[in-house]
Design an enzyme around this catalytic site. Structure first.
Site, PDB file in Angstrom:
ATOM      1  N   ASP A   1     -10.562  29.655 -18.462  1.00  0.00           N
ATOM      2  CA  ASP A   1     -11.321  29.370 -19.686  1.00  0.00           C
ATOM      3  C   ASP A   1     -12.457  28.388 -19.416  1.00  0.00           C
ATOM      4  OD1 ASP A   1     -12.073  29.632 -22.306  1.00  0.00           O
ATOM      5  OD2 ASP A   1     -10.593  28.210 -23.091  1.00  0.00           O
TER       6      ASP A   1
ATOM      7  N   HIS B   1     -14.595  30.668 -23.661  1.00  0.00           N
ATOM      8  CA  HIS B   1     -14.557  31.282 -24.987  1.00  0.00           C
ATOM      9  C   HIS B   1     -15.699  30.813 -25.885  1.00  0.00           C
ATOM     10  CE1 HIS B   1     -12.058  27.640 -26.125  1.00  0.00           C
ATOM     11  NE2 HIS B   1     -12.791  27.743 -27.225  1.00  0.00           N
TER      12      HIS B   1
ATOM     13  N   SER C   1     -14.280  22.419 -28.601  1.00  0.00           N
ATOM     14  CA  SER C   1     -14.063  23.202 -27.382  1.00  0.00           C
ATOM     15  C   SER C   1     -15.219  23.018 -26.405  1.00  0.00           C
ATOM     16  CB  SER C   1     -13.932  24.690 -27.718  1.00  0.00           C
ATOM     17  OG  SER C   1     -12.725  24.944 -28.386  1.00  0.00           O
TER      18      SER C   1
END
Length: 343
Positions: A185, A155, A288
Site C-alpha cells: 500500500d 490507495h 492516509s
C-alpha cells in the site's frame, strides 16, 4: 706609558673628520691599532627550530575552499553519517531520501514537545488530491527529497488520471505517479518543477517501542496540516487492505481487516497484508499517506488505515485505532518505487 681612560664604545679615530666604519674607510687596508676592540656585530639571526624527531615539517596552512572543505569533511566523518549526508547535499552529491537514525529534525533543547515536532515537520507534509473516472479522493503525503519526491499510500493515487499536490505554504503542483506497490500500500509520486522543498528525516521503525509518544500530521477531511498526538499502542499488527482502488468509499474511508474482522466496508477478494504500527493518535479519512512521527521529528511510519465507527462521513470519527506502515518498510521499497514499479 700613560693610557687615557675611555668610556665603553669610544675609540680613537686616526683619521679626523672621517668615520672608520662608513664608506671606503671600513674596507680600506690601513694600520689597525691592536688595542681597539672590534666594532659591535649585528644581532645574530636565530636559527630555524629543528624539527622534532618523528614530527613532519610544518607548512603554512593553505587558506581557501579546498582547505575548508577538507576540514569540514573531517568533522563530518568524526560526528557521523547524518552530518556526512548534509555535506554530500551541499557539495552536489546527488538527490537522495533523507534517512538517518542519528539525525533529528527538532532542535536539541526543544525535543519532546508536540509543538516543536509540528513546527519542524509540518512543512514536509502535503495534501494530495487525486481524480479518477470514479470520482476524487483526498489524502496526504511526505516529502522525502528537495526536488519533490513524495511517499503516500497506493490507495490514495491508484487509478488516478490526475494528481494535484498542495504544500504547507499553499503552493500547488501537478504530480505524476512514479511507482506503486499495492502489496505494501505504498506509492511514490514526483512534483513537476519543484526544487528546494523541505525533505523530512526518515527514522528507524525497528527502534520504536510500545508506549512511545508520537505525532500524526495530515489532511483529514481536507483540513491541511492537521496535527494530532498519542502513543504507539502496539507493534507488528497484521493489517489486511484491498489492492483494488475501487474499494475506497466515497467518504474517503478505506476498508481494512484486522483480527478476522472487517472495518470501514468490505475489503473484497483481492487483498494484501502487512505488518503495521498501531497508534491511538487521532486519524480520520484524508490522513492516509501522512506521517507518524517520533518526538525527535523523525518519520517512523506512513499512516494508512483507521477505524471509523460510523458508515457515513457525517458521523465518522477517530476512535483511537489507527495503523501506519513502518518507515523501514518504506525505505526498503524505495528503489523499486523509483524504478517505476506498478502493482
Amino acid at each position: 706609558m700613560t693610557e687615557s681612560f675611555r668610556r665603553s664604545g669610544e675609540y680613537e679615530n686616526p683619521y679626523p673628520g672621517r668615520n672608520p666604519y662608513q664608506g671606503e674607510a671600513r674596507h680600506a687596508v690601513s694600520p689597525v691599532n691592536p688595542e681597539w676592540p672590534p666594532p659591535p656585530a649585528r644581532p645574530p639571526v636565530p636559527p630555524a627550530a629543528a624539527p622534532v624527531p618523528g614530527e613532519p615539517a610544518r607548512r603554512r596552512a593553505r587558506r581557501g575552499p579546498v582547505a575548508l572543505l577538507a576540514a569540514v569533511a573531517i568533522v563530518a566523518a568524526a560526528v557521523g553519517g547524518g552530518t556526512a549526508y548534509g555535506i554530500q547535499e551541499l557539495t552536489g552529491g546527488g538527490t537522495v531520501a533523507a534517512s538517518s537514525t542519528g539525525t533529528t529534525a527538532v532542535p536539541a533543547g526543544q525535543k519532546g514537545t508536540v509543538a516543536s515536532v509540528a513546527q519542524a515537520v509540518s512543512p514536509s507534509i502535503v495534501e494530495i488530491s487525486a481524480a479518477s473516472n470514479t470520482g476524487a479522493s483526498t489524502g496526504s503525503g511526505v516529502i522525502i527529497t528537495a526536488d519533490g519526491e513524495i511517499i503516500t499510500n497506493n490507495h490514495v493515487v491508484s487509478g488516478a488520471s490526475s494528481v494535484e499536490v498542495t504544500t504547507s505554504d499553499g503552493k500547488k503542483y501537478t504530480a505524476e505517479v512514479v511507482g506503486t506497490d499495492s502489496a505494501k500500500d505504498l506509492a511514490l509520486i514526483k512534483l513537476g518543477g519543484a526544487s528546494g522543498l523541505p525533505a523530512a528525516t526518515l527514522g528507524d521503525s525497528d527502534a520504536v517501542r510500545v508506549g512511545d509518544q508520537v505525532v500524526a500530521i495530515g489532511s483529514p477531511e481536507g483540513l491541511t496540516g492537521t496535527v494530532t498526538s498519542g502513543i504507539v499502542s502496539a507493534l507488528d499488527r497484521d493489517v489486511t487492505v484491498p489492492t483494488d482502488e475501487e474499494q475506497q468509499r466515497p467518504d474517503g474511508g478505506w476498508p481494512f481487516e484486522f483480527g478476522g474482522r472487517q472495518f470501514n466496508g468490505d475489503t473484497g477478494s483481492s487483498t494484501t497484508t502487512y505488518k503495521a504500527i498501531q497508534t491511538d493518535a487521532s486519524l480520520n479519512p484524508g490522513n492516509s499517506g501522512g506521517a507518524l512521527i517520533d518526538m525527535s521529528g523523525r518519520i517512523i511510519g506512513i499512516n494508512s488505515a483507521m477505524y471509523s465507527a460510523a458508515g457515513s462521513s457525517a458521523d465518522a470519527g477517530s476512535v483511537g485505532l489507527g495503523f501506519a506502515i513502518p518507515i523501514d518498510t518504506v525505505k526498503a521499497d524505495l528503489a523499486k518505487l523509483r524504478a517505476g514499479a506498478d502493482g
